[in-house]
Write an enzyme that holds these catalytic residues in place. Sequence first.
Site, PDB file in Angstrom:
ATOM      1  N   ASN A 198     105.441  14.024 -66.542  1.00 14.24           N
ATOM      2  CA  ASN A 198     104.699  12.948 -65.883  1.00 14.24           C
ATOM      3  C   ASN A 198     103.227  13.363 -65.865  1.00 14.24           C
ATOM      4  O   ASN A 198     102.826  14.179 -65.048  1.00 14.24           O
ATOM      5  CB  ASN A 198     105.239  12.765 -64.456  1.00 14.24           C
ATOM      6  CG  ASN A 198     104.405  11.777 -63.656  1.00 14.24           C
ATOM      7  OD1 ASN A 198     103.578  11.051 -64.202  1.00 14.24           O
ATOM      8  ND2 ASN A 198     104.630  11.752 -62.347  1.00 14.24           N
ATOM      9  N   LYS A 221     100.675  11.696 -65.086  1.00 13.95           N
ATOM     10  CA  LYS A 221      99.874  11.034 -64.036  1.00 13.95           C
ATOM     11  C   LYS A 221      98.568  10.506 -64.642  1.00 13.95           C
ATOM     12  O   LYS A 221      98.560  10.128 -65.810  1.00 13.95           O
ATOM     13  CB  LYS A 221      99.631  11.999 -62.862  1.00 13.95           C
ATOM     14  CG  LYS A 221     100.942  12.647 -62.406  1.00 13.95           C
ATOM     15  CD  LYS A 221     100.854  13.366 -61.101  1.00 13.95           C
ATOM     16  CE  LYS A 221     102.220  13.964 -60.769  1.00 13.95           C
ATOM     17  NZ  LYS A 221     102.282  14.573 -59.458  1.00 13.95           N
ATOM     18  N   HIS A 239     107.590   6.501 -57.777  1.00 15.76           N
ATOM     19  CA  HIS A 239     107.030   7.839 -57.556  1.00 15.76           C
ATOM     20  C   HIS A 239     106.352   7.877 -56.185  1.00 15.76           C
ATOM     21  O   HIS A 239     105.756   6.889 -55.748  1.00 15.76           O
ATOM     22  CB  HIS A 239     106.018   8.174 -58.660  1.00 15.76           C
ATOM     23  CG  HIS A 239     105.601   9.606 -58.634  1.00 15.76           C
ATOM     24  ND1 HIS A 239     104.657  10.072 -57.754  1.00 15.76           N
ATOM     25  CD2 HIS A 239     106.038  10.677 -59.343  1.00 15.76           C
ATOM     26  CE1 HIS A 239     104.520  11.380 -57.938  1.00 15.76           C
ATOM     27  NE2 HIS A 239     105.344  11.774 -58.896  1.00 15.76           N
ATOM     28  N   GLU A 290     103.651   9.032 -55.242  1.00 17.89           N
ATOM     29  CA  GLU A 290     102.223   8.693 -55.258  1.00 17.89           C
ATOM     30  C   GLU A 290     102.029   7.172 -55.293  1.00 17.89           C
ATOM     31  O   GLU A 290     101.059   6.653 -54.752  1.00 17.89           O
ATOM     32  CB  GLU A 290     101.531   9.384 -56.446  1.00 17.89           C
ATOM     33  CG  GLU A 290     101.394  10.882 -56.187  1.00 17.89           C
ATOM     34  CD  GLU A 290     101.427  11.761 -57.429  1.00 17.89           C
ATOM     35  OE1 GLU A 290     101.244  11.235 -58.539  1.00 17.89           O
ATOM     36  OE2 GLU A 290     101.651  12.973 -57.271  1.00 17.89           O
ATOM     37  N   GLU A 330     112.356  14.245 -55.690  1.00 21.60           N
ATOM     38  CA  GLU A 330     111.061  14.912 -55.611  1.00 21.60           C
ATOM     39  C   GLU A 330     110.624  15.003 -54.154  1.00 21.60           C
ATOM     40  O   GLU A 330     110.065  14.038 -53.606  1.00 21.60           O
ATOM     41  CB  GLU A 330     110.012  14.123 -56.391  1.00 21.60           C
ATOM     42  CG  GLU A 330     110.309  14.005 -57.872  1.00 21.60           C
ATOM     43  CD  GLU A 330     109.027  13.802 -58.672  1.00 21.60           C
ATOM     44  OE1 GLU A 330     108.773  14.618 -59.567  1.00 21.60           O
ATOM     45  OE2 GLU A 330     108.274  12.862 -58.375  1.00 21.60           O
ATOM     46  N   GLY A 354     102.812  18.926 -56.507  1.00 24.22           N
ATOM     47  CA  GLY A 354     101.432  19.355 -56.711  1.00 24.22           C
ATOM     48  C   GLY A 354     100.943  20.380 -55.693  1.00 24.22           C
ATOM     49  O   GLY A 354      99.750  20.644 -55.594  1.00 24.22           O
ATOM     50  N   SER A 404     106.396  20.852 -58.283  1.00 24.11           N
ATOM     51  CA  SER A 404     105.895  22.188 -58.624  1.00 24.11           C
ATOM     52  C   SER A 404     106.836  22.991 -59.523  1.00 24.11           C
ATOM     53  O   SER A 404     106.942  24.216 -59.370  1.00 24.11           O
ATOM     54  CB  SER A 404     105.533  22.973 -57.358  1.00 24.11           C
ATOM     55  OG  SER A 404     104.501  22.310 -56.646  1.00 24.11           O
TER      56      SER A 404
END
Length: 253
Positions: free
Chosen positions: A10, A12, A97, A99, A169, A175, A215
């Site tokens: 991914n 991003k 996701h 985000e 996730e 991250g 991560s």
Amino acid sequence: MTRRKFIAGNWKMNKDVGETVTLLDGILRGLRTPPEDTDLVVCPPFPSLERARTLLAGSIIRLGAQNMSQFDNGAYTGETSAKMLLSLGCEYVILGHSERRQHFFETDSLINLKVVKALESGLIPIICVGETLDEREGGRTAARIESQIEGVLRGLSEDSIHSAVIAYEPVWAIGTGKTATTDQAQEVHHQIRSLLEKQTSRETAESVRIIYGGSLNPKNAPDLFRMKDIDGGLIGGASLQAESFLKICQSTG
Ligand code: PGA
């Protein structure tokens, strides 16, 4: 039941078209012996999809997008439809996701509409769920995962669920350099598989790929991928460099 492993990068909002060419070139050159029984996918940003499709033609790496509209077409400024993604050679799309949930206020019911549209259109959704740090520390992980899974899969047929990929996730691991331990991740993956079984059947629940994200790196991936219900990974930061992405891809064996 043996499930094929599944690894997706991914990217991003990283890599313009030129940088996409460099990264994919590195990945393709490094992929001399593709990992066995593993599906590999990269999800570059929209503007790079066309170029990525050309570069990946004839390779084992498949193409995915990072988001998609729930609508077919029309006056939806800034949106991208399933049909447009298919015309660019996408076979997968990441939906829900964290985000997108956090910065663009996507809810389980919106994500559900997108999942339905993707499946109807012939795209395979990579559907993300995961708890926040607050929820984990407050002992609410299982409840949060259950309501997300129920919300995003609402109304889907057993066949549809059979073709989806689920990504667990934990938001606190994305991250941040903090990874879930193998036991923490396995526990939630097992819970997700049980929830799928409730909605479908044992056979279907056993066939769905449930991948971990948060991560992941070449060091922690092998141990996580060895867990019974972890079928691969959704990789953010470590997918932006050919070497680390390839190392993770090679650790599914
Ligand atoms: P990360 O991102 O590997 O950089 O934590 C994973 C993801 O958000 O899919």
